[in-house]
Write an enzyme that holds these catalytic residues in place. Structure first.
Site, PDB file in Angstrom:
ATOM      1  N   GLU A 267      -5.216   1.056   2.644  1.00  0.00           N
ATOM      2  CA  GLU A 267      -4.718  -0.095   3.658  1.00  0.00           C
ATOM      3  C   GLU A 267      -5.042   0.651   5.192  1.00  0.00           C
ATOM      4  OE1 GLU A 267      -2.838  -2.589   6.849  1.00  0.00           O
ATOM      5  OE2 GLU A 267      -2.441  -0.333   6.140  1.00  0.00           O
TER       6      GLU A 267
ATOM      7  N   HIS B 250       0.760  -1.074   0.032  1.00  0.00           N
ATOM      8  CA  HIS B 250      -0.085   0.026  -0.027  1.00  0.00           C
ATOM      9  C   HIS B 250       0.965   1.101   0.028  1.00  0.00           C
ATOM     10  CE1 HIS B 250       0.402   1.058   4.244  1.00  0.00           C
ATOM     11  NE2 HIS B 250       0.449  -0.259   4.586  1.00  0.00           N
TER      12      HIS B 250
ATOM     13  N   HIS C 125     -20.811  26.441  31.895  1.00  0.00           N
ATOM     14  CA  HIS C 125     -19.922  27.147  32.890  1.00  0.00           C
ATOM     15  C   HIS C 125     -19.768  26.402  34.001  1.00  0.00           C
ATOM     16  CE1 HIS C 125     -18.336  29.799  35.937  1.00  0.00           C
ATOM     17  NE2 HIS C 125     -18.412  30.589  35.128  1.00  0.00           N
TER      18      HIS C 125
ATOM     19  N   THR D  52     -12.779  27.616  31.745  1.00  0.00           N
ATOM     20  CA  THR D  52     -13.619  26.674  32.762  1.00  0.00           C
ATOM     21  C   THR D  52     -14.840  26.253  32.262  1.00  0.00           C
ATOM     22  OG1 THR D  52     -14.301  28.652  33.815  1.00  0.00           O
ATOM     23  CG2 THR D  52     -12.451  27.432  34.821  1.00  0.00           C
TER      24      THR D  52
ATOM     25  N   SER E 204      -2.360  -5.483  12.164  1.00  0.00           N
ATOM     26  CA  SER E 204      -3.575  -6.134  11.419  1.00  0.00           C
ATOM     27  C   SER E 204      -3.272  -5.708   9.914  1.00  0.00           C
ATOM     28  CB  SER E 204      -4.878  -5.513  11.900  1.00  0.00           C
ATOM     29  OG  SER E 204      -4.983  -5.865  13.243  1.00  0.00           O
TER      30      SER E 204
ATOM     31  N   ASP F 228      -0.463   4.376   0.636  1.00  0.00           N
ATOM     32  CA  ASP F 228      -1.044   5.294   1.488  1.00  0.00           C
ATOM     33  C   ASP F 228      -0.263   5.205   2.947  1.00  0.00           C
ATOM     34  OD1 ASP F 228      -2.541   2.827   1.939  1.00  0.00           O
ATOM     35  OD2 ASP F 228      -3.922   3.734   3.242  1.00  0.00           O
TER      36      ASP F 228
ATOM     37  N   HIS G 125       3.315   4.516  12.513  1.00  0.00           N
ATOM     38  CA  HIS G 125       1.926   4.986  13.195  1.00  0.00           C
ATOM     39  C   HIS G 125       2.649   6.217  14.121  1.00  0.00           C
ATOM     40  CE1 HIS G 125      -0.833   1.886  11.945  1.00  0.00           C
ATOM     41  NE2 HIS G 125      -0.171   1.968  11.084  1.00  0.00           N
TER      42      HIS G 125
ATOM     43  N   ASP H  53       6.190   1.838   6.485  1.00  0.00           N
ATOM     44  CA  ASP H  53       5.004   1.319   6.533  1.00  0.00           C
ATOM     45  C   ASP H  53       4.438   2.160   5.586  1.00  0.00           C
ATOM     46  OD1 ASP H  53       2.188   0.118   7.047  1.00  0.00           O
ATOM     47  OD2 ASP H  53       2.072   1.510   8.835  1.00  0.00           O
TER      48      ASP H  53
END
Length: 457
Positions: free
Chosen positions: A152, A86, A212, A314, A398, A88, A426, A119
């Site tokens: 992928e 792959h 708030h 806050t 995977s 991508d 990653h 990768d």
């Protein structure tokens, strides 16, 4: 073969420069802002396959990112290897943790630093250059088909459709993939399996707007707090996943199989040092090797809500979100696990909030038979170039499409990866050792040679 070594030595600098050009293309499949980049990367892959000697090379459109297909059929009577990879890549965030820009590859200490270096651009490109080596030296021993996709990292949603529509074109004898890791160059290994994946997103809604926290705090349920409590409840005191039915049917290895699995070299002290942690964490009763290979897991990949900018604000947030992935092992179906997760989250959510659970993508686990001809050919190839037999190991990652290769095409898959677990996949500062890149190019032709020879017997 010496002719391979000579050709690779003569062209190694060009091989590297061509890879660096691919790495400069930010082909992030998860981010629609990079859709044109993924198309540009697909065209670049097509160009490199054509230059290497492939025929019928085309960029095949899908409902998402395109798939690049090419082939070289030298004799229909010879075996055919389908090479999958792959182009991508994962999003590079957080950018401030990179020591160099993710899409401006830098070579430092013998390593390429860039998103996609390992990768999977660096790894699938080894196959392109190994193929070129065999073509240019007139030593290609079998037919080769290439299928390099662009989805992928987002679940390969359209590749399954492509498989169904192109069964005849994709006919082969085995699938060969380099998108996994080995222990090290000193201790080579081959993955014998992959875990499956179920990727989910949870949205918790409380009040109809941010409030708030002084005026409303203590009177209205805080979605961020509720989400944190629900996530914390997904593991018990032994770090078992608490979703009912999660472990149903999980394939348990025998004591002998577990003992054999744990023979792989593992230095816990070095492991902790590399990760910068003082203690390891995981399911009680299992070793680290088992936890990351043969056991299912549930992990939070991201959690957010309310104010996260600089300084203080806050507020009691109106919404909170989390992305959660579950890695699965044999006998776990990712669709069933996704349904179990959704039902459990909806059940444990208090009435003070509303929850929405979305399944993004997933895939089934896969185990490669070690007695398969192609697995033996991969072992022989690594032994030929590394000088030692590879150790069989279970991969923790995977590749969702692998199980579909067998279901749709009837093909077994060999996972002959050359990355390292320390390559920051990653993560910021992803890298790929030049030694591993070149070793892959050196080894892959031997796989085709041994697979072709074995097929004759």
């Amino acid at each position: 073969m010496q002719v391979w070594k000579d050709y690779q030595a003569q062209h190694k600098d060009r091989f590297l420069n061509e890879l660096l050009e691919l790495l400069r293309i930010p082909s992030v499949s998860a981010d629609s802002r990079h859709n044109e980049d993924t198309k540009r990367c697909a065209e670049a892959v097509k160009q490199r396959l054509t230059e290497a000697g492939a025929e019928k090379v085309e960029v095949c459109p899908t409902a998402g990112h395109p798939i690049v297909y090419g082939e070289k059929i030298i004799d229909p009577s010879l075996p055919t290897v389908l090479v999958y990879g792959h182009y991508d890549v994962q999003p590079p965030d957080p950018l401030d943790l990179w020591t160099s820009p993710p899409f401006e590859p830098v070579i430092k200490d013998g390593k390429i630093f860039a998103r996609g270096a390992c990768d999977d651009k660096g790894q699938f490109f080894m196959h392109v250059k190994a193929f070129e080596t065999m073509i240019k030296t007139n030593t290609l021993p079998c037919n080769i088909k290439f299928m390099i996709e662009g989805e992928e990292e987002v679940g390969s949603n359209n590749l399954g459709i492509f498989l169904d529509e192109n069964k005849d074109r994709l006919k082969a004898d085995v699938v060969l993939i380099s998108d996994t890791s080995m222990i090290s160059l000193d201790t080579p290994s081959i993955d014998t399996g992959l875990r499956g994946l179920a990727y989910m997103e949870v949205e918790v809604t409380g009040p109809n707007r941010d409030l708030h926290s002084g005026v409303y705090g203590g009177a209205v349920a805080n979605p961020a707090t509720i989400l944190a409590k629900m996530i914390a409840s997904l593991h018990d005191e032994n770090n078992h996943v608490t979703i009912p039915g999660f472990y149903d049917g999980v394939l348990e290895l025998s004591p002998a199989e577990r003992e054999n699995l744990n023979k792989a070299p593992f230095d816990e002290a070095e492991y902790k040092k590399d990760l910068g942690v003082d203690e390891l964490w995981g399911e009680k009763g299992y070793t680290t090797i088992e936890r990351t290979g043969i056991r299912p897991t549930l992990e939070v990949n991201g959690i957010w809500g309310g104010y996260t900018g600089e300084g203080a604000k806050t507020v009691l947030p109106g919404k909170a979100f989390a992305k959660i992935s579950m890695r699965l092992v044999p006998n776990q179906d990712w669709v069933k696990i996704s349904d179990l997760f959704k039902a459990h989250i909806e059940k444990i959510a208090p009435k003070s909030v509303k929850v929405k659970v979305t399944a993004h993508h997933g895939g089934s686990p896969y185990v490669t038979p070690t007695d398969h001809l192609a697995f033996k050919a991969a072992s022989q190839a690594i032994a030929a170039t590394f000088g030692k037999e590879p150790i069989p190991v279970r991969g923790g990652g995977s590749i969702p499409i692998v199980a579909l290769f067998e279901k749709v095409l009837g093909l077994k898959t060999v996972l002959m990866g050359f990355g390292l677990d320390s390559d920051n996949l990653h993560s910021p500062n992803e890298k790929y050792d030049l030694a591993n890149f070149y070793k892959g190019i050196e080894t892959i032709p031997y796989f085709h040679q041994f697979f072709a020879e074995g097929s004759k017997k």
